[in-house]
Design a protein around this motif. Sequence first.
Motif, mmCIF file in Angstrom:
data_model
loop_
_atom_site.group_PDB
_atom_site.id
_atom_site.type_symbol
_atom_site.label_atom_id
_atom_site.label_comp_id
_atom_site.label_asym_id
_atom_site.label_seq_id
_atom_site.Cartn_x
_atom_site.Cartn_y
_atom_site.Cartn_z
ATOM 1 N N PRO A 25 -2.769 17.330 9.631
ATOM 2 C CA PRO A 25 -2.947 16.430 10.785
ATOM 3 C C PRO A 25 -3.541 15.069 10.431
ATOM 4 C CG PRO A 25 -4.577 18.208 10.806
ATOM 5 C CD PRO A 25 -3.605 18.553 9.734
ATOM 6 N N ASP A 26 -4.284 14.972 9.316
ATOM 7 C CA ASP A 26 -4.883 13.688 8.942
ATOM 8 C C ASP A 26 -4.083 12.992 7.833
ATOM 9 O OD1 ASP A 26 -5.454 15.550 7.005
ATOM 10 O OD2 ASP A 26 -7.437 14.723 6.543
ATOM 11 N N ALA A 27 -2.809 13.264 7.765
ATOM 12 C CA ALA A 27 -1.984 12.741 6.670
ATOM 13 C C ALA A 27 -1.948 11.215 6.694
ATOM 14 C CB ALA A 27 -0.576 13.308 6.761
ATOM 15 N N GLU A 28 -2.212 10.613 5.545
ATOM 16 C CA GLU A 28 -2.066 9.173 5.340
ATOM 17 C C GLU A 28 -0.854 8.958 4.442
ATOM 18 O OE1 GLU A 28 -5.626 7.670 3.709
ATOM 19 O OE2 GLU A 28 -6.900 8.307 5.381
ATOM 20 N N LEU A 29 0.222 8.481 5.035
ATOM 21 C CA LEU A 29 1.498 8.410 4.339
ATOM 22 C C LEU A 29 1.468 7.327 3.264
ATOM 23 C CD1 LEU A 29 3.864 8.738 7.425
ATOM 24 C CD2 LEU A 29 2.954 10.545 5.958
ATOM 25 N N ASP A 30 2.048 7.647 2.105
ATOM 26 C CA ASP A 30 2.203 6.690 1.016
ATOM 27 C C ASP A 30 3.627 6.149 1.014
ATOM 28 O OD1 ASP A 30 -0.349 7.162 0.311
ATOM 29 O OD2 ASP A 30 0.085 8.295 -1.518
ATOM 30 N N PRO A 31 3.802 4.862 0.742
ATOM 31 C CA PRO A 31 5.166 4.326 0.655
ATOM 32 C C PRO A 31 5.861 4.817 -0.616
ATOM 33 C CG PRO A 31 3.583 2.652 0.041
ATOM 34 C CD PRO A 31 2.785 3.836 0.514
ATOM 35 N N GLY A 32 7.141 4.571 -0.666
ATOM 36 C CA GLY A 32 7.906 4.946 -1.854
ATOM 37 C C GLY A 32 8.638 6.254 -1.738
ATOM 38 N N SER A 33 8.811 6.781 -0.520
ATOM 39 C CA SER A 33 9.573 8.016 -0.354
ATOM 40 C C SER A 33 11.059 7.724 -0.516
ATOM 41 C CB SER A 33 9.305 8.627 1.014
ATOM 42 O OG SER A 33 7.921 8.883 1.180
ATOM 43 N N TYR A 34 11.790 8.706 -1.008
ATOM 44 C CA TYR A 34 13.226 8.525 -1.230
ATOM 45 C C TYR A 34 13.909 9.888 -1.246
ATOM 46 C CZ TYR A 34 11.925 9.800 -6.018
ATOM 47 O OH TYR A 34 11.430 10.439 -7.119
ATOM 48 N N ALA A 35 15.238 9.837 -1.140
ATOM 49 C CA ALA A 35 16.089 11.020 -1.254
ATOM 50 C C ALA A 35 17.154 10.722 -2.291
ATOM 51 C CB ALA A 35 16.736 11.376 0.083
ATOM 52 N N VAL A 36 17.420 11.692 -3.155
ATOM 53 C CA VAL A 36 18.347 11.490 -4.270
ATOM 54 C C VAL A 36 19.201 12.745 -4.409
ATOM 55 C CG1 VAL A 36 16.748 12.406 -5.995
ATOM 56 C CG2 VAL A 36 18.446 10.739 -6.669
ATOM 57 N N PRO A 37 20.474 12.609 -4.793
ATOM 58 C CA PRO A 37 21.289 13.805 -5.031
ATOM 59 C C PRO A 37 20.667 14.716 -6.080
ATOM 60 C CG PRO A 37 22.685 11.860 -4.921
ATOM 61 C CD PRO A 37 21.277 11.376 -4.912
ATOM 62 N N LEU A 38 20.981 16.007 -5.981
ATOM 63 C CA LEU A 38 20.350 16.993 -6.855
ATOM 64 C C LEU A 38 20.659 16.727 -8.325
ATOM 65 C CD1 LEU A 38 18.740 19.593 -7.205
ATOM 66 C CD2 LEU A 38 20.851 20.889 -6.865
ATOM 67 N N LYS A 39 21.918 16.370 -8.635
ATOM 68 C CA LYS A 39 22.266 16.121 -10.038
ATOM 69 C C LYS A 39 21.506 14.924 -10.590
ATOM 70 C CE LYS A 39 26.902 18.149 -9.867
ATOM 71 N NZ LYS A 39 28.350 17.914 -10.095
ATOM 72 N N ALA A 40 21.355 13.888 -9.773
ATOM 73 C CA ALA A 40 20.599 12.723 -10.229
ATOM 74 C C ALA A 40 19.118 13.065 -10.389
ATOM 75 C CB ALA A 40 20.777 11.568 -9.251
ATOM 76 N N ALA A 41 18.583 13.930 -9.522
ATOM 77 C CA ALA A 41 17.186 14.335 -9.657
ATOM 78 C C ALA A 41 16.965 15.141 -10.925
ATOM 79 C CB ALA A 41 16.760 15.147 -8.432
ATOM 80 N N GLU A 42 17.916 16.006 -11.280
ATOM 81 C CA GLU A 42 17.785 16.773 -12.519
ATOM 82 C C GLU A 42 17.865 15.875 -13.739
ATOM 83 O OE1 GLU A 42 20.876 19.619 -12.179
ATOM 84 O OE2 GLU A 42 19.754 20.956 -10.831
ATOM 85 N N ALA A 43 18.600 14.760 -13.641
ATOM 86 C CA ALA A 43 18.711 13.807 -14.750
ATOM 87 C C ALA A 43 17.619 12.741 -14.717
ATOM 88 C CB ALA A 43 20.086 13.145 -14.741
ATOM 89 N N SER A 44 16.683 12.830 -13.773
ATOM 90 C CA SER A 44 15.586 11.854 -13.629
ATOM 91 C C SER A 44 16.121 10.447 -13.448
ATOM 92 C CB SER A 44 14.643 11.929 -14.827
ATOM 93 O OG SER A 44 14.085 13.217 -14.941
ATOM 94 N N SER A 45 17.152 10.309 -12.620
ATOM 95 C CA SER A 45 17.761 9.006 -12.362
ATOM 96 C C SER A 45 17.568 8.645 -10.899
ATOM 97 C CB SER A 45 19.255 9.036 -12.702
ATOM 98 O OG SER A 45 19.879 7.834 -12.317
#
Length: 662
Positions: free
Chosen positions: A78-98
């Motif tokens: 409930p006291d969450a302080e959101l940090d910027p820089g959130s993103y969504a990436v395809p699974l294959k790109a996430a596994e390749a750290s891209s």
Amino acid sequence: MPSRIARRPGPALLLPLLAALVSLAFALPARAWVEVHVAGDDVRLAIDRAGAATVEHKVTLKISGGPLRTLDIRGVDPDAELDPGSYAVPLKAAEASSLASATPVALELLPPDLRPREDGTPRPPALRARFDGKGLSRGVFVLFFRYRTDLMKRGLIQQDGPSARISWTGPLWDDGYDSARLTVALPAAPDEPRVDEPRADAAGEAPDEGAFAAPTTLSTLRRSVDKDEIELLRPYAPKAEPMGWAIRADARAFQPEPAAAPPGADVLGRLADAAASSPDRSRTLYLAAGAVLFALYSALVALKGREHERLARAAGVAPRPLVPIPLAPRAALAGLALVAGVALELLLRDGTAGAALVVAATALAAHRTPRPERAGAALRRPGKWLPVSEAEAFREPPRARGVYLDVSTRAGKALLAALLGALGAGVYTVAGISPYHAHLLALDATALLAIFCTGRLAELPADPAARPVAFLRDVARRVRRSIKAPASAAPRPAAKTPASATARATSAAARAAATAPELRIVGRLRIPDGSPDADELRLGLSPRAALPGFVAIEIGVVYASGAGGAIGLPEVLLRVAPGSPCERAVERLAKSGRSSRGRRPGERVLAFTPRLPTARMTAAIAAALARAVSTPPAGATPTKPQGAGASRAAPRNGKKAVSAAA
């Protein structure tokens, strides 16, 4: 048709038309069908000594239909302080750290819903993720978001004697998934953390808040000097139920840091405090690094410009920078373009703009091949040719001094290696954070290559008295070895070779050695009238027993302008007297060269140019001419012809040897 209907057609058609208009007016817009399933949630909880925690989620989403534009996440802190820089990436790109195909995500906490749930409990806090652009299409994606919460203030860290109990509850998902994972990072403490799984009471209810009847939890502990990490793993996460976790840790992990020593008591401690990271200090360090890079690159461009201008003026040509503007603004613009390009490469998702600025900095630092300032610069005054000893002619010319930004010099190689090593260290550091930006930074080495690999000494006009020293020395060595080769060409007798054949081969080698000409190799320097310095160097060959009419064999190098500097084109000159026996002896060889008048009256010059400007081909032509113009020593027995055409074979072979090299 009855007359009554035929007389009244209007009302019969008006009613269907009116119904169609009403249907169109109240029609709702079509909505795209989308279905989202949560396949996993990998959570990391980093807790500091004050009890504040940073929560990182990596949620795996399986999307059908689409596009998905928003996603509500229920059960966040409930006291969450959101940090910027959130993103969504395809699974294959996430596994390749891209992050090349990442989609930015905007997070917002929804207002609390005061309506109770069906069981009377309050509704959990909710977080909404909005996907920029067209949203997420069909496929498997990984959603990354992070926020901060204070576990100590919320009472989720409870002191219990020498240990502390840490409890945390994750979001609730409508879909269950396998292999629920939580990694908890804690400050280092003497006692290691462990899993805490309190059992439910007989009635099936938890004895206190945060307790739960959980399945068996597997744990993996990793300890280091400054922190302890415990990884918790459960076989599955239930549907639409919050996932509760609890661990036991050493209470000393949450004790405050000891008070700082008074001024002057601990110098190392004060240095450590000065080096501690903070947003303002990080910004200052980035600005300082940019200023250092600007000053360093601008200084290198300015020093390179002055160095190249000094060498070009000494060689009698004008410097030609690729961007023809004065040196001071060109150096400043080069440093500014490089700093801006590197900053954009590190800050933006797309490196095109930064790479374009780095290319501009490279162009501002590069130089083109100089050209003579006037058309008559190649003309030279009359002079005299003086013979000098081979050792004096082929002495290494003095190296240029004060040339530090040229890759062809030792100092330039050392300085370029040091700068590339510093760049490599920076690439290695950035690679641990972002491999994509590390590759961009490595490609920025072209800005250094433009300084060290353009405007070189080799691009200046060649000095005909010094540049061909190494080439002519190699030619002299090859000619001497080629002339002496018959003396060591006697074949070794084989096991089954008849004695008569061995004797004939040995006698032939002995005759060849006896008829090999003796050469005298000297250097020839041209001294212009009224000047103490030579302006050309040639190699002179002279058989000790030459045919009448022989004047000299000279090997010179003519330099032509090229894109990367002067190109050496060797040439072999044979000087003979017209109508002499020497001219008749080389009549067949003359067809492979060019004939012209000599520098003296009654002299003919035959010029031979090798097909490739190499020392091997040049030496082959010179050795063939030396054999052709020399007379056999006194007492040498000429080789008997072996057949009717043997008398014509020797000249043909000599001609083929020269023409093959020419």
